[in-house]
Design a protein around this motif. Sequence first.
Motif, PDB file in Angstrom:
ATOM      1  N   ALA A   1      11.483 -20.651 -44.050  1.00  0.00           N
ATOM      2  CA  ALA A   1      12.583 -20.996 -45.054  1.00  0.00           C
ATOM      3  C   ALA A   1      13.793 -20.829 -44.203  1.00  0.00           C
ATOM      4  CB  ALA A   1      12.717 -19.640 -46.261  1.00  0.00           C
ATOM      5  N   ASP A   2      14.001 -20.126 -43.057  1.00  0.00           N
ATOM      6  CA  ASP A   2      15.262 -20.364 -42.319  1.00  0.00           C
ATOM      7  C   ASP A   2      14.969 -20.196 -40.851  1.00  0.00           C
ATOM      8  OD1 ASP A   2      15.327 -17.387 -41.824  1.00  0.00           O
ATOM      9  OD2 ASP A   2      15.991 -17.123 -43.694  1.00  0.00           O
ATOM     10  N   HIS A   3      16.113 -20.307 -40.069  1.00  0.00           N
ATOM     11  CA  HIS A   3      15.933 -20.260 -38.513  1.00  0.00           C
ATOM     12  C   HIS A   3      15.559 -18.976 -38.185  1.00  0.00           C
ATOM     13  CE1 HIS A   3      17.068 -24.336 -37.736  1.00  0.00           C
ATOM     14  NE2 HIS A   3      18.047 -24.425 -38.666  1.00  0.00           N
ATOM     15  N   VAL A   4      16.119 -18.107 -38.844  1.00  0.00           N
ATOM     16  CA  VAL A   4      15.706 -16.705 -38.333  1.00  0.00           C
ATOM     17  C   VAL A   4      14.173 -16.462 -38.374  1.00  0.00           C
ATOM     18  CG1 VAL A   4      15.787 -13.997 -38.843  1.00  0.00           C
ATOM     19  CG2 VAL A   4      17.983 -15.725 -39.140  1.00  0.00           C
ATOM     20  N   LEU A   5      13.616 -16.751 -39.524  1.00  0.00           N
ATOM     21  CA  LEU A   5      12.148 -16.705 -39.615  1.00  0.00           C
ATOM     22  C   LEU A   5      11.201 -17.557 -38.649  1.00  0.00           C
ATOM     23  CD1 LEU A   5      11.776 -16.637 -43.526  1.00  0.00           C
ATOM     24  CD2 LEU A   5      11.650 -14.539 -41.946  1.00  0.00           C
ATOM     25  N   ALA A   6      11.663 -18.618 -38.431  1.00  0.00           N
ATOM     26  CA  ALA A   6      11.446 -19.658 -37.384  1.00  0.00           C
ATOM     27  C   ALA A   6      11.213 -18.960 -36.144  1.00  0.00           C
ATOM     28  CB  ALA A   6      11.834 -20.761 -37.371  1.00  0.00           C
ATOM     29  N   GLY A   7      12.417 -18.299 -35.771  1.00  0.00           N
ATOM     30  CA  GLY A   7      12.397 -17.498 -34.532  1.00  0.00           C
ATOM     31  C   GLY A   7      11.650 -16.541 -34.337  1.00  0.00           C
ATOM     32  N   ARG A   8      11.309 -15.704 -35.532  1.00  0.00           N
ATOM     33  CA  ARG A   8      10.597 -14.512 -35.519  1.00  0.00           C
ATOM     34  C   ARG A   8       9.214 -14.926 -35.113  1.00  0.00           C
ATOM     35  NH1 ARG A   8       9.482 -10.093 -34.856  1.00  0.00           N
ATOM     36  NH2 ARG A   8       8.760  -9.430 -36.967  1.00  0.00           N
ATOM     37  N   ILE A   9       8.728 -16.259 -35.693  1.00  0.00           N
ATOM     38  CA  ILE A   9       7.459 -16.615 -35.080  1.00  0.00           C
ATOM     39  C   ILE A   9       7.267 -16.925 -33.617  1.00  0.00           C
ATOM     40  CG2 ILE A   9       5.549 -18.391 -35.412  1.00  0.00           C
ATOM     41  CD1 ILE A   9       6.022 -16.665 -37.878  1.00  0.00           C
ATOM     42  N   ASP A  10       8.176 -17.362 -33.092  1.00  0.00           N
ATOM     43  CA  ASP A  10       8.328 -17.685 -31.405  1.00  0.00           C
ATOM     44  C   ASP A  10       8.137 -16.357 -31.060  1.00  0.00           C
ATOM     45  OD1 ASP A  10       8.278 -20.139 -31.560  1.00  0.00           O
ATOM     46  OD2 ASP A  10      10.498 -20.292 -32.054  1.00  0.00           O
ATOM     47  N   GLU A  11       9.168 -15.319 -31.428  1.00  0.00           N
ATOM     48  CA  GLU A  11       8.952 -13.715 -30.561  1.00  0.00           C
ATOM     49  C   GLU A  11       7.784 -13.398 -30.714  1.00  0.00           C
ATOM     50  OE1 GLU A  11      12.130 -11.845 -32.994  1.00  0.00           O
ATOM     51  OE2 GLU A  11      13.589 -13.142 -32.180  1.00  0.00           O
ATOM     52  N   LEU A  12       6.886 -13.295 -31.840  1.00  0.00           N
ATOM     53  CA  LEU A  12       5.769 -12.931 -31.976  1.00  0.00           C
ATOM     54  C   LEU A  12       4.739 -13.352 -30.993  1.00  0.00           C
ATOM     55  CD1 LEU A  12       5.196 -12.246 -35.926  1.00  0.00           C
ATOM     56  CD2 LEU A  12       5.836 -10.621 -34.263  1.00  0.00           C
ATOM     57  N   ILE A  13       4.859 -14.597 -30.994  1.00  0.00           N
ATOM     58  CA  ILE A  13       3.682 -15.457 -30.145  1.00  0.00           C
ATOM     59  C   ILE A  13       3.857 -14.912 -28.560  1.00  0.00           C
ATOM     60  CG2 ILE A  13       3.394 -17.760 -29.236  1.00  0.00           C
ATOM     61  CD1 ILE A  13       1.952 -17.336 -31.710  1.00  0.00           C
ATOM     62  N   ALA A  14       5.259 -15.024 -28.256  1.00  0.00           N
ATOM     63  CA  ALA A  14       5.777 -14.430 -26.812  1.00  0.00           C
ATOM     64  C   ALA A  14       5.490 -13.043 -26.567  1.00  0.00           C
ATOM     65  CB  ALA A  14       7.322 -14.656 -26.743  1.00  0.00           C
ATOM     66  N   TRP A  15       5.216 -12.255 -27.589  1.00  0.00           N
ATOM     67  CA  TRP A  15       4.998 -10.881 -27.659  1.00  0.00           C
ATOM     68  C   TRP A  15       3.434 -10.851 -27.092  1.00  0.00           C
ATOM     69  CZ3 TRP A  15       1.624  -7.520 -29.492  1.00  0.00           C
ATOM     70  CH2 TRP A  15       1.628  -6.029 -29.148  1.00  0.00           C
ATOM     71  N   TRP A  16       2.569 -11.725 -28.162  1.00  0.00           N
ATOM     72  CA  TRP A  16       1.189 -11.642 -28.024  1.00  0.00           C
ATOM     73  C   TRP A  16       0.657 -12.056 -26.474  1.00  0.00           C
ATOM     74  CZ3 TRP A  16      -2.926  -9.044 -30.264  1.00  0.00           C
ATOM     75  CH2 TRP A  16      -2.507  -8.449 -31.417  1.00  0.00           C
ATOM     76  N   GLU A  17       1.559 -12.980 -26.060  1.00  0.00           N
ATOM     77  CA  GLU A  17       1.235 -13.636 -24.617  1.00  0.00           C
ATOM     78  C   GLU A  17       1.363 -12.598 -23.516  1.00  0.00           C
ATOM     79  OE1 GLU A  17       1.962 -18.492 -24.914  1.00  0.00           O
ATOM     80  OE2 GLU A  17       3.868 -16.798 -24.348  1.00  0.00           O
ATOM     81  N   ARG A  18       2.377 -11.818 -23.865  1.00  0.00           N
ATOM     82  CA  ARG A  18       2.536 -10.657 -22.786  1.00  0.00           C
ATOM     83  C   ARG A  18       1.682  -9.335 -23.019  1.00  0.00           C
ATOM     84  NH1 ARG A  18       8.183 -11.453 -24.592  1.00  0.00           N
ATOM     85  NH2 ARG A  18       7.921  -9.534 -25.630  1.00  0.00           N
ATOM     86  N   TYR A  19       1.444  -9.039 -24.194  1.00  0.00           N
ATOM     87  CA  TYR A  19       0.407  -8.030 -24.413  1.00  0.00           C
ATOM     88  C   TYR A  19      -1.059  -8.338 -24.096  1.00  0.00           C
ATOM     89  CZ  TYR A  19      -2.189  -4.906 -27.614  1.00  0.00           C
ATOM     90  OH  TYR A  19      -2.930  -3.794 -28.429  1.00  0.00           O
ATOM     91  N   THR A  20      -1.503  -9.418 -24.379  1.00  0.00           N
ATOM     92  CA  THR A  20      -2.744  -9.631 -23.801  1.00  0.00           C
ATOM     93  C   THR A  20      -2.780  -9.704 -22.266  1.00  0.00           C
ATOM     94  OG1 THR A  20      -2.414 -12.112 -24.054  1.00  0.00           O
ATOM     95  CG2 THR A  20      -3.453 -10.945 -25.863  1.00  0.00           C
ATOM     96  N   ALA A  21      -1.680 -10.431 -21.536  1.00  0.00           N
ATOM     97  CA  ALA A  21      -1.754 -10.467 -20.270  1.00  0.00           C
ATOM     98  C   ALA A  21      -1.776  -8.946 -19.571  1.00  0.00           C
ATOM     99  CB  ALA A  21      -0.715 -11.139 -19.814  1.00  0.00           C
ATOM    100  N   THR A  22      -0.972  -8.082 -20.274  1.00  0.00           N
ATOM    101  CA  THR A  22      -0.904  -6.763 -19.778  1.00  0.00           C
ATOM    102  C   THR A  22      -2.353  -5.998 -19.622  1.00  0.00           C
ATOM    103  OG1 THR A  22       1.313  -6.624 -20.551  1.00  0.00           O
ATOM    104  CG2 THR A  22       0.091  -4.484 -20.068  1.00  0.00           C
ATOM    105  N   HIS A  23      -3.143  -6.636 -20.538  1.00  0.00           N
ATOM    106  CA  HIS A  23      -4.314  -6.077 -20.634  1.00  0.00           C
ATOM    107  C   HIS A  23      -5.595  -7.089 -19.794  1.00  0.00           C
ATOM    108  CE1 HIS A  23      -3.355  -2.635 -23.074  1.00  0.00           C
ATOM    109  NE2 HIS A  23      -2.447  -3.509 -23.536  1.00  0.00           N
ATOM    110  N   ASP A  24      -5.018  -7.887 -19.002  1.00  0.00           N
ATOM    111  CA  ASP A  24      -5.784  -8.929 -18.333  1.00  0.00           C
ATOM    112  C   ASP A  24      -6.584  -9.544 -19.451  1.00  0.00           C
ATOM    113  OD1 ASP A  24      -5.255  -7.461 -15.867  1.00  0.00           O
ATOM    114  OD2 ASP A  24      -6.644  -5.803 -16.038  1.00  0.00           O
TER     115      ASP A  24
END
Length: 519
Positions: A334-357
């Motif tokens: 509904a707005d750019h803030v929510l769109a940005g939150r989706i990008d932030e979550l994807i980036a976090w999960w990429e880091r999180y999974t990489a941390t655990h090999d």
Amino acid sequence: MGTPSHASTLAGFVTPLVAFAGVDDVGLVPNDVDRGTAMRVEALEFSALDDIPAGHKVAVRPIAAGSPIHKYGQAIGIASCDIPVGAHVHVHNVRVGRSTAGQRGDAPKGPASNVAGWSAPAAPTRTHFLGYRRPDGRAATRNYIALLPTVNCSATVSRIIAQRADDLYRGAPGLDGVIALTHELGCGMAEGTAGDEILRRTLRGYAGHANLVKVVMVSLGCEINQPESVFGDAVPVETLVIQELGGSAATVSAGLAGIERYVAEAAALRREPIPVAELTLGLQCGGSDAYSGLTSNPTLGVAADLLVAAGGKVILGETPEIYGAEHILRARAADHVLAGRIDELIAWWERYTATHDATIDDNPSKGNRAGGITTIWEKSLGAILKCGTSPLNDVVDYAQPVTADGLTFMDTPGYDPVSATGMVAGGANLLAFTTGRGSVFGSRPTPCLKISSTSDLYHRMRGDIDFDAGPAMSRAQQIHHGTLLFEALVEMASGHPSKSEELGFGTEEIVPWRMGAVM
């Protein structure tokens, strides 16, 4: 999703199902196909170059190495070699990258401009359900008394109290049962960490859930996760401390005495008409197969859209299972803030999974891949269809209360019990669960309705599956069956038991997200 061309056998030819004819590079074969089998897609005739299992993909146009492979009109992976027409398309010749961003030059980067003009694919057919009105005004779909341990050390005592009380009061007026909400956590963890906060937020959500008419918290006494740690100084529920009461037997006796009073209070409660706008539906999928994205998930998406149109709330979660489809959800923000939150979550999960090999593409299970799902992008593009087409109105953390009307995205793992636990803690008073391979998931205190992707699965596991979405292969059939599914969800909200409730399932599937060091 467009109207697929249906898989069939015509005049000696096998005709694969192509979700987006003219766009997709692959089609789904309906049955096992032997090498050399004649196939036809529109005017193109070709032979299968490999033995291809039922539900798997065949190339319907040549795909060059390094090129995206399209299904659902979207990229589901990258060809790791040249793939000729008629070849089996699966893990041996498909890969994904770290991120989908570089594979989609046309991927929208912000919210869609037409979210304000959204409308449901059909009109809601029900306006009210029969539920319980709580004194604070909230709506409930069930009446349970719950034992809630602060720590795994008090889980067995909690379970004994619940089992004995449930045996004593089974069938009591106004009571759906006495349950223990046991879990594995509560000690050996550092206070103030992300994992600590997730557990406490989850337990607060369960303790305050509308479907629990009474809650008794059971503490060992010495654990890190004290009742005051969960609630603050004013603990709003009765608490039994095993070490203070003199041990297990004394705590069981005290618990049973308190539950006797609560049963009498529950007997006075009656269901009454409540607007369906007060339902909060959590969406789950598990044991998915290639048909999940063609039948059950878009059918559930229609039902979700009808609930949103009626004013209700819908929760989509399983963040790893939007990976590869996040651009679609982002475009509905509904707005750019929510769109940005989706990008932030994807980036976090990429880091999180990489941390655990690991990588997010490790998410698809052996059953997913045996059922024809090749990559996480493909799985995600099918999974996201279960949230329909409505605008995304909020993004919340795991187990955070869901307050926005319409569609909310909750950050959860893809593992079904962990994801569903977060949604229930966030306030879901209904769950809907699609499956292609078969699931025996159950949920309490929130009832769960399970939906099959094929009629074969529905008949084979009829004691576990509530709704058959197998016939919903076209958009018209998805709207028809989605409307029927919406009505079935309203009936379940009104007290009709789900198959898992009839089996007594639902108390072993409470799994708070474990995060951080265990010491």
